[in-house]
Write an enzyme that holds these catalytic residues in place. Structure first.
Site, PDB file in Angstrom:
ATOM      1  CB  CYS A  68      -0.998  -0.012   1.146  1.00 50.01           C
ATOM      2  SG  CYS A  68      -0.250   0.047   2.795  1.00 50.01           S
ATOM      3  CG  HIS A 121      -4.497  -0.333   3.764  1.00 53.08           C
ATOM      4  ND1 HIS A 121      -3.669  -1.074   2.954  1.00 53.08           N
ATOM      5  CD2 HIS A 121      -5.559   0.014   2.992  1.00 53.08           C
ATOM      6  CE1 HIS A 121      -4.214  -1.177   1.749  1.00 53.08           C
ATOM      7  NE2 HIS A 121      -5.361  -0.529   1.750  1.00 53.08           N
ATOM      8  CG  HIS A 137      -6.646   0.184  -1.583  1.00 52.99           C
ATOM      9  ND1 HIS A 137      -6.669  -0.845  -0.676  1.00 52.99           N
ATOM     10  CD2 HIS A 137      -7.836   0.130  -2.214  1.00 52.99           C
ATOM     11  CE1 HIS A 137      -7.829  -1.485  -0.748  1.00 52.99           C
ATOM     12  NE2 HIS A 137      -8.548  -0.907  -1.672  1.00 52.99           N
TER      13      HIS A 137
END
Length: 169
Positions: A68, A121, A137
């Protein structure tokens, strides 16, 4: 004699086969503003080129895959903006935006899947609509690739930490 005539005429024949192009005058555009802001839509268009790229932990290599933070840093780096390479680097970056302030190109920051004390994340908003925004993402979840997800899924809503504008100064 013929040979001498040929050498005499050859330069003229060669030169006559070329044409000289007249240079057109350059027109100035008045009041042109130099772009100093990065175009948010361009960021998303660039990011979308990598849809389907596999998830690969600790990677920011589009030929191998992205994690990510590798994906986010790679995308913004293409526009000359250096962002943290690790998701934990986003814990104290920027001012948290209210959902009604979310814009395309803002970075979403999420807690870790198991630990709400750690940033785990990141994603980039590609369709801004508050807490119903969509983001692009590199997912380590079911998708295992660069994908687009809606923020209002339970998985991401309960992990949401903040959204930051990394483009405005």
């Amino acid at each position: 004699m013929r040979l001498r005539l040929l050498f005499f005429l050859l330069p003229f024949v060669l030169l006559s086969s070329f044409t000289i192009k007249k240079k057109e005058p350059q027109h100035l555009i008045p009041n042109t503003k130099i772009q100093t802001e990065i175009n948010r839509d361009s960021i998303i268009a660039y990011a979308k080129q990598y849809l389907g790229t596999p998830y690969l932990y600790a990677s920011s290599n589009p030929k191998k895959g992205f994690d990510c933070s590798g994906f986010v840093s790679y995308v913004f780096n293409n526009f000359g903006l250096t962002l943290p390479r690790s998701s934990s680097g986003y814990k104290n970056i920027g001012k948290a935006l209210k959902p009604e302030e979310f814009k395309v190109g803002d970075v979403l920051v999420f807690y870790g899947y198991k630990n709400r004390n750690v940033v785990g994340h990141l994603g980039i908003i590609c369709e801004a609509n508050g807490m119903q925004s969509k983001f692009i993402h590199a997912s380590s979840g079911k998708a295992q690739q660069v994908t687009i997800t809606t923020l209002d899924t339970e998985h991401y809503t309960k992990r949401f930490y903040k959204c930051v504008d990394v483009l405005s100064k």
